[in-house]
Design an enzyme around this catalytic site. Structure first.
Site, mmCIF file in Angstrom:
data_model
loop_
_atom_site.group_PDB
_atom_site.id
_atom_site.type_symbol
_atom_site.label_atom_id
_atom_site.label_comp_id
_atom_site.label_asym_id
_atom_site.label_seq_id
_atom_site.Cartn_x
_atom_site.Cartn_y
_atom_site.Cartn_z
ATOM 1 N N GLU A 25 0.827 -1.225 0.000
ATOM 2 C CA GLU A 25 0.000 0.000 0.000
ATOM 3 C C GLU A 25 0.858 1.271 0.000
ATOM 4 O O GLU A 25 2.055 1.226 0.302
ATOM 5 C CB GLU A 25 -0.940 0.010 1.216
ATOM 6 C CG GLU A 25 -0.228 -0.089 2.549
ATOM 7 C CD GLU A 25 -0.989 0.533 3.709
ATOM 8 O OE1 GLU A 25 -1.495 1.651 3.564
ATOM 9 O OE2 GLU A 25 -1.045 -0.107 4.774
ATOM 10 N N LYS A 86 -4.978 10.772 1.554
ATOM 11 C CA LYS A 86 -5.206 9.383 1.954
ATOM 12 C C LYS A 86 -6.470 8.920 1.254
ATOM 13 O O LYS A 86 -7.513 9.569 1.333
ATOM 14 C CB LYS A 86 -5.376 9.363 3.475
ATOM 15 C CG LYS A 86 -5.721 8.027 4.068
ATOM 16 C CD LYS A 86 -5.753 8.146 5.592
ATOM 17 C CE LYS A 86 -6.575 7.042 6.208
ATOM 18 N NZ LYS A 86 -6.805 7.268 7.641
ATOM 19 N N VAL A 107 -5.394 0.339 3.154
ATOM 20 C CA VAL A 107 -5.583 -1.115 3.011
ATOM 21 C C VAL A 107 -6.833 -1.383 2.169
ATOM 22 O O VAL A 107 -6.803 -2.189 1.230
ATOM 23 C CB VAL A 107 -5.684 -1.789 4.399
ATOM 24 C CG1 VAL A 107 -6.152 -3.234 4.277
ATOM 25 C CG2 VAL A 107 -4.337 -1.721 5.119
ATOM 26 N N ASP A 139 -16.718 5.283 14.374
ATOM 27 C CA ASP A 139 -15.480 5.202 13.599
ATOM 28 C C ASP A 139 -15.030 3.755 13.441
ATOM 29 O O ASP A 139 -14.394 3.164 14.319
ATOM 30 C CB ASP A 139 -14.385 6.046 14.266
ATOM 31 C CG ASP A 139 -13.175 6.212 13.350
ATOM 32 O OD1 ASP A 139 -13.098 5.515 12.316
ATOM 33 O OD2 ASP A 139 -12.303 7.045 13.662
ATOM 34 N N SER A 141 -13.089 1.444 10.511
ATOM 35 C CA SER A 141 -12.332 1.590 9.268
ATOM 36 C C SER A 141 -13.002 0.894 8.091
ATOM 37 O O SER A 141 -13.522 -0.227 8.230
ATOM 38 C CB SER A 141 -10.930 1.009 9.456
ATOM 39 O OG SER A 141 -10.236 1.038 8.225
ATOM 40 N N ALA A 142 -12.930 1.542 6.939
ATOM 41 C CA ALA A 142 -13.423 0.921 5.700
ATOM 42 C C ALA A 142 -12.607 -0.332 5.345
ATOM 43 O O ALA A 142 -13.038 -1.133 4.513
ATOM 44 C CB ALA A 142 -13.359 1.934 4.556
ATOM 45 N N LYS A 160 -3.324 -2.419 15.842
ATOM 46 C CA LYS A 160 -2.808 -1.715 17.011
ATOM 47 C C LYS A 160 -3.870 -1.601 18.074
ATOM 48 O O LYS A 160 -5.046 -1.467 17.748
ATOM 49 C CB LYS A 160 -2.462 -0.282 16.619
ATOM 50 C CG LYS A 160 -1.265 -0.160 15.795
ATOM 51 C CD LYS A 160 -0.720 1.262 15.943
ATOM 52 C CE LYS A 160 0.563 1.375 15.186
ATOM 53 N NZ LYS A 160 0.322 1.427 13.744
HETATM 54 N N1 PSU Z 1 -2.459 1.047 10.766
HETATM 55 C C1 PSU Z 1 -1.132 1.165 10.909
HETATM 56 N N2 PSU Z 1 -0.410 1.870 9.989
HETATM 57 C C2 PSU Z 1 -1.019 2.488 8.929
HETATM 58 C C3 PSU Z 1 -2.424 2.331 8.792
HETATM 59 C C4 PSU Z 1 -3.108 1.604 9.713
HETATM 60 O O1 PSU Z 1 -0.587 0.637 11.849
HETATM 61 O O2 PSU Z 1 -0.345 3.146 8.141
HETATM 62 C C5 PSU Z 1 -3.106 2.953 7.609
HETATM 63 C C6 PSU Z 1 -3.488 1.870 6.585
HETATM 64 O O3 PSU Z 1 -3.328 2.398 5.285
HETATM 65 C C7 PSU Z 1 -4.949 1.634 6.873
HETATM 66 C C8 PSU Z 1 -5.411 3.012 7.268
HETATM 67 O O4 PSU Z 1 -5.682 1.146 5.791
HETATM 68 O O5 PSU Z 1 -4.320 3.558 8.023
HETATM 69 C C9 PSU Z 1 -6.677 2.977 8.079
HETATM 70 O O6 PSU Z 1 -7.191 4.248 8.205
HETATM 71 P P1 PSU Z 1 -8.674 4.443 8.794
HETATM 72 O O7 PSU Z 1 -8.577 4.000 10.218
HETATM 73 O O8 PSU Z 1 -8.931 5.901 8.621
HETATM 74 O O9 PSU Z 1 -9.565 3.577 7.967
HETATM 75 MN MN MN Z 2 -12.056 6.021 10.493
#
Ligand code: PSU
Ligand code: MN
Length: 304
Positions: A25, A86, A107, A139, A141-142, A160
């Site tokens: 990615e 992003k 991702v 919240d 994640s997608a 994490k």
């Molecule tokens: N978790 C990590 N490092 C990252 C990400 C997630 O430890 O860089 C990044 C990845 O690209 C993941 C995105 O898809 O953050 C998720 O963002 P969100 O929570 O806004 O969906």
């Molecule tokens: Mn989010």
């Protein structure tokens, strides 16, 4: 119909010859690390995948199209420009149709692109998930929705504990995503090897992962598979230390009113700063380890 995809020649050839290819990615480059660690990390991932005999395909949006296999110059661009937006699933069409902007694929978006390109294995650090407090913030994640609908095997070090891991696993269960533990029975939590949560299935080697993915495909099950690989023992962080840093980072995010797509990059940056680079070292080590395991799984799939 336009397919909006450009391949680099090496990746195109490998796909045509049914050889092992691993997707990577670009959000991790523009938003996951600082410069120049991000550049070093992106290049090293590609190198490791090559050492294992597979072909790396770092994925991102370049003006007007999806690029499958960014060139080194393009990788440099993503690492020097932390203002590349992003880009998750919902951002793909607007950014590509706009024709002007680069886009750092998360991702979710990288899975979508990998599937369009015919790549089955994708290596990353950690996936996004259900955030703590999602009961109020919504919240989620997608990345999880993408795993629910896109047939790609994602190799990661779990998630994490900035996230709510038990709720993330509940979501994946509802979405019908098989969560596999690579040489572990426990879902790993990124900087540390444990989370207190069990995975659905423990696997021991790349061949087993490939067999499960292939069987899923043969069964017509359309969603993704999550292969979780614990950080190597020698690189893991102290659980009490990292957990207190995470609490601090979450408190800081709340105080500053950070929301939406800014949340994950903000928390990562806070942690990197708080741990004085220790978390960066662990982060790199686990990404490299995942790249290696993913290359071996891609090789097993290519010969199966
Ligand atoms: N978790 C990590 N490092 C990252 C990400 C997630 O430890 O860089 C990044 C990845 O690209 C993941 C995105 O898809 O953050 C998720 O963002 P969100 O929570 O806004 O969906
Ligand atoms: Mn989010």
């Amino acid at each position: 119909m336009k397919n909006h995809i450009e391949y680099n020649a090496e990746v195109r050839k490998a796909l045509d010859e049914n050889r092992a290819v691993v997707a990577l990615e670009s959000t991790i480059i523009s938003h996951g690390f600082n410069y120049p660690e991000n550049l070093e990390c992106a290049r090293t991932c590609e190198k490791i995948i090559r050492e294992e005999g597979a072909v790396p395909a770092t994925i991102g949006i370049i003006p007007g199209k999806i690029k499958i296999g960014l060139s080194d110059d393009e990788i440099v661009y993503f690492s020097e420009h932390r203002d590349v937006p992003k880009c998750s699933r919902r951002d793909m069409a607007p950014i590509i149709a706009g024709g002007k902007s680069y886009g750092a694929t998360t991702v979710a978006a990288t899975m979508l692109c990998a599937k369009l390109a015919g790549i089955s294995v994708f290596a990353t650090g950690g996936i996004g998930g259900v955030h703590r407090g999602a009961q109020q913030t919504f919240d989620i994640s997608a990345d999880l929705e993408e795993l629910a609908q896109t047939a790609v095997a994602v190799v990661c070090a779990g998630a994490k504990s900035i996230l709510d891991i038990p709720l993330t696993l509940e979501y994946l269960e509802t979405a019908g995503v098989s969560v596999l533990g690579y040489q572990t029975g426990e879902f790993p939590s990124f900087y540390i090897r444990s989370s207190g949560c069990a995975v659905d299935y423990r696997i021991e080697n790349p061949e087993e992962a490939a067999r499960i993915f292939k069987t899923k495909q043969e069964l017509g099950i359309k969603n993704g598979v999550l292969i979780t690989v614990p950080i190597p023992e020698k690189d893991a962080m102290d659980p009490a230390y990292i957990s207190s840093c995470i609490e601090d980072a979450l408190a800081q995010a709340k105080k500053q009113g950070i929301r939406g797509k800014a949340t994950t990059p903000f928390l990562l940056a806070e942690l990197h700063e708080k741990t004085g680079g220790k978390s960066v070292a662990a982060n790199k080590a686990l990404v490299f380890n995942n790249a290696r395991v993913a290359a071996r799984i891609a090789a097993a799939l290519a010969t199966s």
